[in-house]
Motif scaffolding. Structure first.
Motif, PDB file in Angstrom:
ATOM      1  N   THR A  22      -5.036  -7.109   1.776  1.00  0.00           N
ATOM      2  CA  THR A  22      -4.742  -6.544   2.666  1.00  0.00           C
ATOM      3  C   THR A  22      -3.089  -6.137   2.640  1.00  0.00           C
ATOM      4  OG1 THR A  22      -6.806  -7.198   4.395  1.00  0.00           O
ATOM      5  CG2 THR A  22      -5.075  -5.899   5.174  1.00  0.00           C
ATOM      6  N   VAL A  23      -2.839  -6.818   2.526  1.00  0.00           N
ATOM      7  CA  VAL A  23      -0.984  -6.476   1.634  1.00  0.00           C
ATOM      8  C   VAL A  23      -1.554  -5.416   0.879  1.00  0.00           C
ATOM      9  CG1 VAL A  23       1.095  -7.625   1.329  1.00  0.00           C
ATOM     10  CG2 VAL A  23       0.045  -8.397   3.268  1.00  0.00           C
ATOM     11  N   GLU A  24      -1.525  -5.792  -0.953  1.00  0.00           N
ATOM     12  CA  GLU A  24      -1.943  -5.178  -1.399  1.00  0.00           C
ATOM     13  C   GLU A  24      -2.509  -4.134  -1.436  1.00  0.00           C
ATOM     14  OE1 GLU A  24      -3.015  -6.055  -6.148  1.00  0.00           O
ATOM     15  OE2 GLU A  24      -3.522  -7.722  -4.630  1.00  0.00           O
ATOM     16  N   ALA A  25      -3.178  -3.835  -0.814  1.00  0.00           N
ATOM     17  CA  ALA A  25      -3.995  -2.751  -0.657  1.00  0.00           C
ATOM     18  C   ALA A  25      -3.298  -2.040   0.857  1.00  0.00           C
ATOM     19  CB  ALA A  25      -5.280  -2.732  -0.121  1.00  0.00           C
ATOM     20  N   LEU A  26      -2.367  -2.656   1.150  1.00  0.00           N
ATOM     21  CA  LEU A  26      -1.270  -1.364   2.140  1.00  0.00           C
ATOM     22  C   LEU A  26      -0.105  -0.658   1.226  1.00  0.00           C
ATOM     23  CD1 LEU A  26      -1.544  -3.703   5.451  1.00  0.00           C
ATOM     24  CD2 LEU A  26      -2.661  -1.016   4.507  1.00  0.00           C
ATOM     25  N   GLY A  27       0.000  -1.461   0.208  1.00  0.00           N
ATOM     26  CA  GLY A  27       1.099  -1.748  -1.236  1.00  0.00           C
ATOM     27  C   GLY A  27       0.748  -0.274  -1.657  1.00  0.00           C
ATOM     28  N   ALA A  28      -0.274  -0.284  -2.327  1.00  0.00           N
ATOM     29  CA  ALA A  28      -0.939  -0.099  -3.558  1.00  0.00           C
ATOM     30  C   ALA A  28      -1.246   1.689  -2.476  1.00  0.00           C
ATOM     31  CB  ALA A  28      -2.646  -0.355  -3.800  1.00  0.00           C
ATOM     32  N   LEU A  29      -1.751   1.750  -0.966  1.00  0.00           N
ATOM     33  CA  LEU A  29      -1.540   3.532  -0.493  1.00  0.00           C
ATOM     34  C   LEU A  29      -0.309   3.674  -0.506  1.00  0.00           C
ATOM     35  CD1 LEU A  29      -3.368   5.158   1.281  1.00  0.00           C
ATOM     36  CD2 LEU A  29      -3.633   3.642   3.494  1.00  0.00           C
ATOM     37  N   ALA A  32       0.154   5.312  -2.525  1.00  0.00           N
ATOM     38  CA  ALA A  32       0.092   6.506  -3.363  1.00  0.00           C
ATOM     39  C   ALA A  32       0.863   7.534  -2.078  1.00  0.00           C
ATOM     40  CB  ALA A  32      -0.889   6.604  -3.174  1.00  0.00           C
ATOM     41  N   LEU A  33       0.742   6.696  -1.094  1.00  0.00           N
ATOM     42  CA  LEU A  33       1.929   7.795  -0.522  1.00  0.00           C
ATOM     43  C   LEU A  33       3.465   8.657  -0.465  1.00  0.00           C
ATOM     44  CD1 LEU A  33       1.630  10.155   2.526  1.00  0.00           C
ATOM     45  CD2 LEU A  33       2.707   7.623   3.440  1.00  0.00           C
ATOM     46  N   GLU A  34       3.690   7.513  -1.183  1.00  0.00           N
ATOM     47  CA  GLU A  34       5.292   7.886  -1.582  1.00  0.00           C
ATOM     48  C   GLU A  34       4.675   8.754  -3.017  1.00  0.00           C
ATOM     49  OE1 GLU A  34       6.904   3.943  -2.471  1.00  0.00           O
ATOM     50  OE2 GLU A  34       6.996   3.714  -0.109  1.00  0.00           O
ATOM     51  N   THR A  35       4.094   8.730  -3.370  1.00  0.00           N
ATOM     52  CA  THR A  35       4.049   9.982  -4.642  1.00  0.00           C
ATOM     53  C   THR A  35       3.492  11.312  -4.469  1.00  0.00           C
ATOM     54  OG1 THR A  35       3.477   8.058  -6.421  1.00  0.00           O
ATOM     55  CG2 THR A  35       2.845  10.252  -7.082  1.00  0.00           C
ATOM     56  N   THR A  36       3.078  11.131  -3.481  1.00  0.00           N
ATOM     57  CA  THR A  36       2.052  12.146  -2.527  1.00  0.00           C
ATOM     58  C   THR A  36       3.589  12.806  -1.957  1.00  0.00           C
ATOM     59  OG1 THR A  36       0.308  11.839  -2.448  1.00  0.00           O
ATOM     60  CG2 THR A  36       0.732  13.554  -1.112  1.00  0.00           C
ATOM     61  N   TYR A 102      -3.763  18.555   2.372  1.00  0.00           N
ATOM     62  CA  TYR A 102      -3.867  17.125   2.253  1.00  0.00           C
ATOM     63  C   TYR A 102      -3.140  16.167   3.505  1.00  0.00           C
ATOM     64  CZ  TYR A 102      -3.605  14.042  -2.216  1.00  0.00           C
ATOM     65  OH  TYR A 102      -3.883  12.986  -2.478  1.00  0.00           O
ATOM     66  N   TYR A 103      -1.589  17.008   2.280  1.00  0.00           N
ATOM     67  CA  TYR A 103      -0.160  15.902   2.675  1.00  0.00           C
ATOM     68  C   TYR A 103      -0.298  15.182   4.516  1.00  0.00           C
ATOM     69  CZ  TYR A 103       4.285  14.261   4.539  1.00  0.00           C
ATOM     70  OH  TYR A 103       5.337  13.041   4.426  1.00  0.00           O
ATOM     71  N   ARG A 104      -0.784  15.907   5.757  1.00  0.00           N
ATOM     72  CA  ARG A 104      -0.850  15.472   7.485  1.00  0.00           C
ATOM     73  C   ARG A 104      -1.762  14.651   6.933  1.00  0.00           C
ATOM     74  NH1 ARG A 104      -0.226  20.532   8.571  1.00  0.00           N
ATOM     75  NH2 ARG A 104       2.292  21.122   8.714  1.00  0.00           N
ATOM     76  N   PRO A 105      -2.592  14.718   7.107  1.00  0.00           N
ATOM     77  CA  PRO A 105      -3.837  13.590   6.616  1.00  0.00           C
ATOM     78  C   PRO A 105      -4.035  12.242   6.920  1.00  0.00           C
ATOM     79  CG  PRO A 105      -5.481  15.337   6.381  1.00  0.00           C
ATOM     80  CD  PRO A 105      -3.298  16.039   6.488  1.00  0.00           C
ATOM     81  N   PHE A 106      -3.043  12.625   4.691  1.00  0.00           N
ATOM     82  CA  PHE A 106      -2.456  10.977   4.023  1.00  0.00           C
ATOM     83  C   PHE A 106      -1.516  10.192   5.223  1.00  0.00           C
ATOM     84  CE2 PHE A 106      -1.927   9.510  -0.888  1.00  0.00           C
ATOM     85  CZ  PHE A 106      -2.300   8.637  -0.144  1.00  0.00           C
ATOM     86  N   HIS A 107      -1.069  11.390   5.130  1.00  0.00           N
ATOM     87  CA  HIS A 107       0.899  10.309   5.913  1.00  0.00           C
ATOM     88  C   HIS A 107      -0.944   9.939   7.294  1.00  0.00           C
ATOM     89  CE1 HIS A 107       3.758  10.048   9.020  1.00  0.00           C
ATOM     90  NE2 HIS A 107       4.883  10.433   7.837  1.00  0.00           N
ATOM     91  N   ASP A 108      -0.783  10.601   8.500  1.00  0.00           N
ATOM     92  CA  ASP A 108      -1.268   9.981   9.106  1.00  0.00           C
ATOM     93  C   ASP A 108      -3.358   9.001   8.882  1.00  0.00           C
ATOM     94  OD1 ASP A 108      -0.109  11.756  10.567  1.00  0.00           O
ATOM     95  OD2 ASP A 108      -1.830  13.573  10.593  1.00  0.00           O
ATOM     96  N   LEU A 109      -3.139   8.776   7.768  1.00  0.00           N
ATOM     97  CA  LEU A 109      -4.558   7.744   7.330  1.00  0.00           C
ATOM     98  C   LEU A 109      -3.427   7.101   7.181  1.00  0.00           C
ATOM     99  CD1 LEU A 109      -7.384   7.742   5.746  1.00  0.00           C
ATOM    100  CD2 LEU A 109      -5.408   6.765   4.633  1.00  0.00           C
ATOM    101  N   ALA A 113      -3.873   2.713   9.340  1.00  0.00           N
ATOM    102  CA  ALA A 113      -3.737   1.833   8.316  1.00  0.00           C
ATOM    103  C   ALA A 113      -3.277   1.460   7.910  1.00  0.00           C
ATOM    104  CB  ALA A 113      -4.307   2.295   6.986  1.00  0.00           C
ATOM    105  N   VAL A 114      -2.053   0.899   8.102  1.00  0.00           N
ATOM    106  CA  VAL A 114      -0.662  -0.273   8.480  1.00  0.00           C
ATOM    107  C   VAL A 114      -0.773  -0.823  10.277  1.00  0.00           C
ATOM    108  CG1 VAL A 114       1.825  -0.697   8.920  1.00  0.00           C
ATOM    109  CG2 VAL A 114       1.096   1.454   7.357  1.00  0.00           C
ATOM    110  N   ARG A 115      -0.821   0.651  10.736  1.00  0.00           N
ATOM    111  CA  ARG A 115      -0.481   0.014  12.332  1.00  0.00           C
ATOM    112  C   ARG A 115      -2.007  -0.626  12.702  1.00  0.00           C
ATOM    113  NH1 ARG A 115       0.396   5.258  13.364  1.00  0.00           N
ATOM    114  NH2 ARG A 115      -1.811   5.733  14.052  1.00  0.00           N
TER     115      ARG A 115
END
Length: 150
Positions: A22-29, A32-36, A102-109, A113-115
């Motif tokens: 889970t920590v690894e998956a949240l890190g990857a997410l 990806a958001l930082e790249t966005t 794209y950006y706002r839905p990705f950011h919100d998702l 997920a973190v919450r």
């Protein structure tokens, strides 16, 4: 005061029951958001550079007139100045569409997920990497920023 003498603060410690994957998956997410975020910055670069170029065309039109080339000045004014960059769009419209689609839905998702998966504790992957890589006791490898003196 930290709950742990020499380690990450509470908001950067893994909540009980949150597994490695889970920590690894949240890190990857998060990565990806930082790249966005970087891509979005490039989109704003595109927006501002294109706008600056369009405004510079005013000078080109003026200089073409002064140089005795009114037909070229007119072509620049009617064919390029104020032209859509893609059909029906100026760059601000592309930025708005990117943000909304794209950006706002990705950011919100990612935030959701973190919450939900980590009790709102962000950057757990990075915090654990920092903890694994730092030299405990070294003054430039502290776990948290110093507390300002009052």
């Amino acid at each position: 005061m930290n709950e742990q003498a020499d380690g990450p603060d509470r908001r950067h410690r893994r909540p009980e029951g949150v597994g490695d994957k889970t920590v690894e998956a949240l890190g990857a997410l998060s990565k990806a958001l930082e790249t966005t975020e970087r891509a979005r910055g490039r989109l704003y670069d595109f927006h501002q550079l294109t706008g600056t170029a369009d405004l510079e065309l005013d000078r080109a039109v003026e200089l073409l007139h002064e140089a005795g080339h009114p037909q070229w000045a007119q072509r620049v004014r009617t064919e390029i100045l104020g032209r859509n960059v893609i059909p029906g769009h100026w760059t601000f419209q592309i930025v708005e569409a990117y943000d909304a689609t794209y950006y706002r839905p990705f950011h919100d998702l990612e935030s959701s997920a973190v919450r939900e998966l980590a009790q709102g504790r962000d950057h757990l992957y990075e915090a654990e990497m920092k903890e694994a890589r730092r030299t405990i006791g070294h003054p430039d490898h502290t776990a948290v920023p110093p507390v300002p003196e009052t």
